[in-house]
Scaffold this active site. Structure first.
Site, PDB file in Angstrom:
ATOM      1  N   ASP A 173      62.332  60.752  47.222  1.00 10.54           N
ATOM      2  CA  ASP A 173      62.735  61.105  45.855  1.00 10.54           C
ATOM      3  C   ASP A 173      64.029  60.410  45.445  1.00 10.54           C
ATOM      4  O   ASP A 173      64.788  59.931  46.292  1.00 10.54           O
ATOM      5  CB  ASP A 173      62.891  62.621  45.704  1.00 10.54           C
ATOM      6  CG  ASP A 173      63.959  63.205  46.635  1.00 10.54           C
ATOM      7  OD1 ASP A 173      63.964  62.850  47.831  1.00 10.54           O
ATOM      8  OD2 ASP A 173      64.798  63.993  46.159  1.00 10.54           O
ATOM      9  N   GLU A 240      65.096  65.592  48.800  1.00  6.58           N
ATOM     10  CA  GLU A 240      66.446  65.587  49.370  1.00  6.58           C
ATOM     11  C   GLU A 240      67.496  65.777  48.292  1.00  6.58           C
ATOM     12  O   GLU A 240      68.492  66.469  48.498  1.00  6.58           O
ATOM     13  CB  GLU A 240      66.685  64.255  50.106  1.00  6.58           C
ATOM     14  CG  GLU A 240      67.898  64.268  51.036  1.00  6.58           C
ATOM     15  CD  GLU A 240      69.213  63.957  50.347  1.00  6.58           C
ATOM     16  OE1 GLU A 240      70.269  64.195  50.958  1.00  6.58           O
ATOM     17  OE2 GLU A 240      69.204  63.472  49.205  1.00  6.58           O
TER      18      GLU A 240
HETATM   19 ZN   LIG Z   1      69.774  59.779  49.615  1.00 11.31          ZN
END
Ligand SMILES: [Zn+2]
Ligand SMILES: *[C@@H]1O[C@H](CO)[C@@H](O)[C@H](O)[C@H]1NC(C)=O
Ligand SMILES: *[C@@H]1O[C@H](CO)[C@@H](O)[C@H](O)[C@H]1NC(C)=O
Ligand SMILES: *[C@@H]1O[C@H](CO)[C@@H](O)[C@H](O)[C@H]1NC(C)=O
Length: 574
Positions: A173, A240
């Protein structure tokens, strides 16, 4: 790198990124209950610790450098593969692949719902499909599992089941690009534009470069007929930037279940890039991370008409508390286990422009036999002068980031709340921070005749100050060992073989957290390292902001590093 985490390990006053506040993490890893806080050792355990006692007096080098490590087992195919990684053909192809990956806008938003329900996750199907199309040999040879739909787990089974696996991480992401900033980009944020020097776009340096670079290296190894002895695991999360609860958390659980506690030999995730400081070049893989806790303060006081106010109302008391927090910052303190202390020793030993004052204080510290309580840490105070980004590598930070109170101009506020965000220094703890706040607020509560409910899980009472925490606390991460014969030497040797012996490898500390926060149980050997480097350019380009980009050579070298590291780990006797 997580959202807004532009804070990087850095050396010698040269910021490696912009300091900014990252968004709260949410993990539930550390469920410090109010109960444990209130237990009998509440006070005894939590008194702010004096700085730790000294290390032994010794003339041993404090920062020995691993020799360059080149894999000894080779074949004609592997040698050819290495040539290929150094060729223009590979360079061009890896740029093209990265550019394609940046074009897929895998943005993770703060308010993302569950996977399978919120349609904004669906773009990750396209990303997975892209990887499969781009790296068919990897998909053919490695086992590929999907964990919670979008978590990608690759396993290349080693021939020797007794060897603990190597785990390489990255996340799929990227931080969203706000509509309002799109036209500030030199090249559109999801163009993946290659200008002959840089690949431009969101995710180009955080961290699709790492993810793609790893796959390029494995693809090359597969095509060269490499067969690992040590199992290799690639674990790619997908949230994340919004704290990893759906991605890394689930991936880590699967891995811990499969390989057991401490079941992996080493974990390498995104992290600090190589940089220059004190007149030398440094690789500073993160071997520690600060902790985290948000304290929510609620002031309840009687309401009433604002035409006949008391001397102090809830907002006034809250203001007094906020001022008190700001007037009592934490002192810089270099705990013996803080990687920044090791970095200072490395600087003193290897860097031509290392400050004399620091060198002197390091010597003094080494000869200290005991430390008095409440004595200031002179070394930390001196080192902190290099700037806030340095100071907070060894100082607990506190910042009041939210405040709310009052509903009407003619009514006294009955409920006022504010939140204090803390990043906890290595050697300190969540408990120590909570104790500090409670202790600081006690006299104010007394003065205004308010009950202080300090982290005791009591529902708010009228005329009170209530302290609670957000559930997502995180203790400072366990510090990765860096002694000889540990995976740190393999990482160091691989790095110096690739970049040369004028690059020194030293332990680094992160002020924020990567997805590795969920992997503490899988291995004590965790490194947060951005291994691609072009010494002509800055290692990382503008993560989380406009004009994110990555240099072509820095991207190519991720693959060269991984190619060496996987083989070195395969041969390592650990
Ligand atoms: Zn990162
Ligand atoms: C806090 O109180 C709630 C109910 O008021 C209870 O369910 C919970 O178990 C308590 N937590 C602790 C840590 O005592
Ligand atoms: C790599 O790309 C450049 C243009 O970006 C081109 O000039 C060069 O010929 C290419 N090399 C190979 C081997 O494809
Ligand atoms: C403090 O509050 C208590 C009740 O909560 C009250 O009985 C007492 O008179 C108050 N004292 C002062 C000095 O306001």
């Amino acid at each position: 790198m997580e959202k807004n985490l532009a804070e990087r390990p850095s050396v010698g006053g040269r910021p490696a990124g912009n300091a900014s506040i990252r968004k709260p993490l949410a993990c539930g890893l550390i469920l410090l209950g109010a109960a444990s806080f209130l237990s009998h050792n509440y006070v005894s355990n939590l008194v702010t610790r004096p700085w730790p006692s000294n290390a032994p007096i010794s003339s041993e080098p404090r920062c020995p450098q691993a020799s360059p490590l080149v894999p000894s087992r080779s074949t004609k195919e592997l040698d050819d593969a290495w040539e290929y990684l150094n060729s223009d053909a590979f360079f061009n192809k890896s740029i093209e692949h990265l550019s394609g990956a940046v074009k897929i806008p895998t943005q993770s938003y703060d308010d993302m719902g569950e996977v399978g329900i919120d349609p904004r996750w669906d773009i990750f199907h396209s990303f997975a499909y892209y990887l499969e199309e781009t790296f068919p040999a990897v998909y053919k040879t490695l086992e590929v599992e999907k964990v919670n739909t979008h978590g990608l787990l690759f396993t290349w089974k080693g021939t020797d089941a007794a060897l603990k696996p190597t785990v390489l991480m990255a996340h799929q992401d990227v931080v969203p690009v706000p509509d309002s900033t799109v036209n500030q980009w030199t090249h559109p944020p999801f163009s993946g534009h290659w200008d002959g020097k840089f690949v431009w776009g969101r995710g180009s340096s955080d961290c699709k470069n790492q993810l793609l670079g790893i796959l390029e290296a494995i693809d090359t190894l597969v095509n060269a007929g490499f067969q690992p002895k040590r199992t290799l695991v690639l674990s790619f999360g997908f949230d994340e930037e919004i704290s990893g609860m759906q991605g890394a958390d689930n991936l880590a659980k699967v891995l811990i279940k499969r390989y057991g506690h401490g079941g992996a030999a080493v974990i390498v995730d995104e992290g600090a890039a190589n940089l220059e400081g004190w007149g030398a070049n440094w690789a500073i893989p993160g071997v520690g991370e600060k902790g985290y806790v948000d304290v929510i303060v609620t002031v309840r006081m009687p309401g009433g008409h604002s035409s006949i106010p008391p001397a102090h109302n809830g907002i006034g008391v809250a203001a007094e508390l906020v001022s008190l927090i700001e007037a009592n910052p934490y002192e810089p303190l270099l705990h013996e286990s803080n990687p920044y202390l090791s970095l200072l020793y490395c600087g003193a030993e290897h860097a031509p422009e290392f400050p004399k004052t620091l060198k002197h204080l390091l010597k003094k510290r080494a000869h200290r036999t005991c430390s008095k309580k409440d004595q200031k840490d002179e070394l930390a105070l001196e080192a902190a002068k290099a700037g806030l980004d340095i100071k907070y590598l060894f100082t607990t930070s506190q910042a009041v980031d939210l405040i709310n109170g009052g509903v009407k101009t003619n009514a006294l506020p009955e409920r006022t709340t504010f939140t204090i965000n803390h990043r906890i220094n290595i050697g300190s703890s969540v408990d120590a921070v909570l104790f500090h706040v409670a202790q600081l607020f006690t006299p104010v509560a007394k003065k205004h005749n308010l009950t202080l409910n300090a982290f005791n899980n009591v529902t708010e009472t009228p005329s009170s100050i209530t302290l609670t925490t957000r559930p997502e606390h995180l203790e400072p991460a366990p510090v990765t060992p860096t002694g000889p014969g540990t995976p740190f030497s393999i990482l160091s040797g691989t790095t110096r073989a690739l970049y040369g012996e004028d690059l020194f490898v030293a332990p680094g500390v992160m002020t924020g957290n990567t997805d590795t926060r969920y992997y503490w149980g899988l291995s004590e050997h965790i490194f947060r390292y951005s291994m691609g480097w072009d010494r002509e350019q800055e290692g990382l380009g503008r993560i989380h902001t406009v004009d994110e980009r990555i240099g072509g050579k820095a991207h190519r070298d991720v693959s060269k590093w991984v190619f060496g590291f996987v083989r070195n780990m395969d041969e390592a006797d650990l």
